[in-house]
Write an enzyme that holds these catalytic residues in place. Structure first.
Site, PDB file in Angstrom:
ATOM      1  N   HIS A 145     -26.505 -44.833  23.807  1.00 61.73           N
ATOM      2  CA  HIS A 145     -25.247 -45.389  24.291  1.00 61.73           C
ATOM      3  C   HIS A 145     -24.327 -44.329  24.888  1.00 61.73           C
ATOM      4  O   HIS A 145     -23.316 -44.671  25.502  1.00 61.73           O
ATOM      5  CB  HIS A 145     -24.500 -46.091  23.155  1.00 61.73           C
ATOM      6  CG  HIS A 145     -25.173 -47.329  22.661  1.00 61.73           C
ATOM      7  ND1 HIS A 145     -26.232 -47.302  21.782  1.00 61.73           N
ATOM      8  CD2 HIS A 145     -24.937 -48.642  22.933  1.00 61.73           C
ATOM      9  CE1 HIS A 145     -26.616 -48.542  21.517  1.00 61.73           C
ATOM     10  NE2 HIS A 145     -25.845 -49.367  22.202  1.00 61.73           N
ATOM     11  N   TYR A 197     -29.226 -52.537  13.042  1.00 59.55           N
ATOM     12  CA  TYR A 197     -29.325 -53.962  12.728  1.00 59.55           C
ATOM     13  C   TYR A 197     -29.770 -54.197  11.286  1.00 59.55           C
ATOM     14  O   TYR A 197     -29.668 -55.301  10.770  1.00 59.55           O
ATOM     15  CB  TYR A 197     -30.321 -54.664  13.665  1.00 59.55           C
ATOM     16  CG  TYR A 197     -29.931 -54.690  15.122  1.00 59.55           C
ATOM     17  CD1 TYR A 197     -28.694 -54.245  15.568  1.00 59.55           C
ATOM     18  CD2 TYR A 197     -30.831 -55.161  16.078  1.00 59.55           C
ATOM     19  CE1 TYR A 197     -28.359 -54.268  16.909  1.00 59.55           C
ATOM     20  CE2 TYR A 197     -30.504 -55.191  17.427  1.00 59.55           C
ATOM     21  CZ  TYR A 197     -29.269 -54.734  17.835  1.00 59.55           C
ATOM     22  OH  TYR A 197     -28.946 -54.759  19.162  1.00 59.55           O
ATOM     23  N   GLY A 240     -24.112 -66.022  26.811  1.00 57.08           N
ATOM     24  CA  GLY A 240     -22.773 -65.918  26.262  1.00 57.08           C
ATOM     25  C   GLY A 240     -22.871 -65.206  24.930  1.00 57.08           C
ATOM     26  O   GLY A 240     -23.617 -64.239  24.787  1.00 57.08           O
ATOM     27  N   ASP A 291     -36.360 -56.450  21.134  1.00 54.66           N
ATOM     28  CA  ASP A 291     -35.219 -55.551  21.232  1.00 54.66           C
ATOM     29  C   ASP A 291     -34.558 -55.434  19.869  1.00 54.66           C
ATOM     30  O   ASP A 291     -34.134 -56.431  19.286  1.00 54.66           O
ATOM     31  CB  ASP A 291     -34.217 -56.096  22.256  1.00 54.66           C
ATOM     32  CG  ASP A 291     -33.034 -55.162  22.420  1.00 54.66           C
ATOM     33  OD1 ASP A 291     -33.183 -54.150  23.138  1.00 54.66           O
ATOM     34  OD2 ASP A 291     -31.976 -55.438  21.827  1.00 54.66           O
ATOM     35  N   LYS A 318     -32.643 -48.765  19.485  1.00 55.10           N
ATOM     36  CA  LYS A 318     -31.464 -48.146  20.093  1.00 55.10           C
ATOM     37  C   LYS A 318     -30.798 -47.174  19.137  1.00 55.10           C
ATOM     38  O   LYS A 318     -30.812 -47.386  17.922  1.00 55.10           O
ATOM     39  CB  LYS A 318     -30.473 -49.237  20.526  1.00 55.10           C
ATOM     40  CG  LYS A 318     -31.023 -50.139  21.622  1.00 55.10           C
ATOM     41  CD  LYS A 318     -30.017 -51.169  22.064  1.00 55.10           C
ATOM     42  CE  LYS A 318     -29.836 -52.283  21.067  1.00 55.10           C
ATOM     43  NZ  LYS A 318     -31.026 -53.134  20.919  1.00 55.10           N
TER      44      LYS A 318
END
Length: 298
Positions: free
Chosen positions: A118, A56, A195, A51, A85
């Site tokens: 998104h 990034y 988390g 991913d 993405k």
């Protein structure tokens, strides 16, 4: 999803996605070269789902690592499931294909397996990328159920999104959204499944540490596993595709070792009871935007 028989899930367009993915987002203090090294380690231990995103700023290194593993015969291109993405900045329809082509150029690959947006405004441009063979599947990220319904009910929709990638962990188990996605044959993909690193740019100070949660630690001790492995296995048994990231070789290997044990129904119920609808990522920069996804309960 029978994890004893398959480590992949069939998508609504016929393609197949591995249920455990390796995340490549790194904080600014991690050298880009380390992202490439970690990708190679991940392939060696068994990860096949990666991913990533152009934003990034490490797709060149990740792509190089994948190509080197293909060249040495460890994997074939068809073994790799690569996701990129589209950041919100590029969600104007005319910017979608150029953004994907930038990723492909950085990766030096001919196509990606999954292209994610998104915002719903770019869906038609995404479909054109799929038609052109630049992306095998298209999906969405951070959509609530109303936004998904808007996409699914859109006149002229050619391709239903195959997945919805959202924050999901025992403190935010997304049970309602998961059931909605299942009812529409859309796979829920969990990010921040352990988390989150407490990056002050994204995460509020004082946020709880999921891996220190006593319930997870007690279950982990019972199974002779780590709390992280229990949190990942929890998602897999719910039918959620789960992403996990680490740049530590030992931890990468540990994160993949989640297919050889099973949580009991009592374990699952106890972990489900941890839900507090707590988000690590609240996307404060997007509050007030008409497509802000977290204004709805799910």
């Amino acid at each position: 999803m029978d994890l004893n028989l398959s480590r992949s899930v069939k998508l609504n367009d016929g393609h197949v996605m591995p249920v455990l993915g390796f995340g490549t987002l790194a904080s600014d203090d991690v050298p880009k070269s380390k992202c490439g090294e970690a990708t190679k380690v991940a392939i060696d231990v068994g990860f096949r789902h990666f991913d990533a995103a152009y934003v990034y700023q490490n797709e060149e290194e990740v792509g190089k690592a994948i190509r080197e593993k293909i060249a040495e015969g460890t994997v074939k291109r068809e073994d790799i499931f690569y996701t990129t993405k589209l950041w919100t900045t590029f969600c104007r329809p005319e910017l979608v294909r150029p953004a994907l082509e930038r990723s492909l150029k950085a990766l030096q690959l001919d196509y990606v397996d999954l292209f994610i947006i998104h915002l719903p405004i770019a869906m038609k441009a995404m479909e054109k990328c799929k038609d052109a063979g630049l992306a095998k599947s298209i999906g969405v990220s951070n959509f609530n159920h109303k936004q998904l319904e808007m996409i699914l009910n859109k006149p002229g929709l050619e391709y239903k999104p195959v997945c919805n990638q959202v924050e999901c962990h025992p403190y935010l188990n997304q049970s309602k959204l998961l059931e909605f996605c299942k009812s529409k044959d859309i796979v829920l993909v969990a990010y921040s499944a352990l988390g989150s690193q407490k990056n002050p740019a994204w995460v509020e100070r004082g946020s709880p540490s999921l891996l220190e949660e006593p319930v997870l630690n007690a279950i982990a001790k019972k199974h002779n596993r780590s709390p992280g492995q229990v949190a990942l296995r929890f998602q897999l048994q719910r039918g959620v595709v789960v992403l996990v990231k680490s740049f530590n070789q030992k931890r990468i290997k540990e994160n993949f070792e989640v297919f050889d044990f099973e949580l009991t129904p009592e374990d699952m119920k106890a972990i489900e009871g941890l839900n507090r609808n707590f988000r690590y990522f609240k996307l404060p920069f997007a509050v007030g935007h008409p497509h802000y996804p977290f204004s709805e309960e799910y």
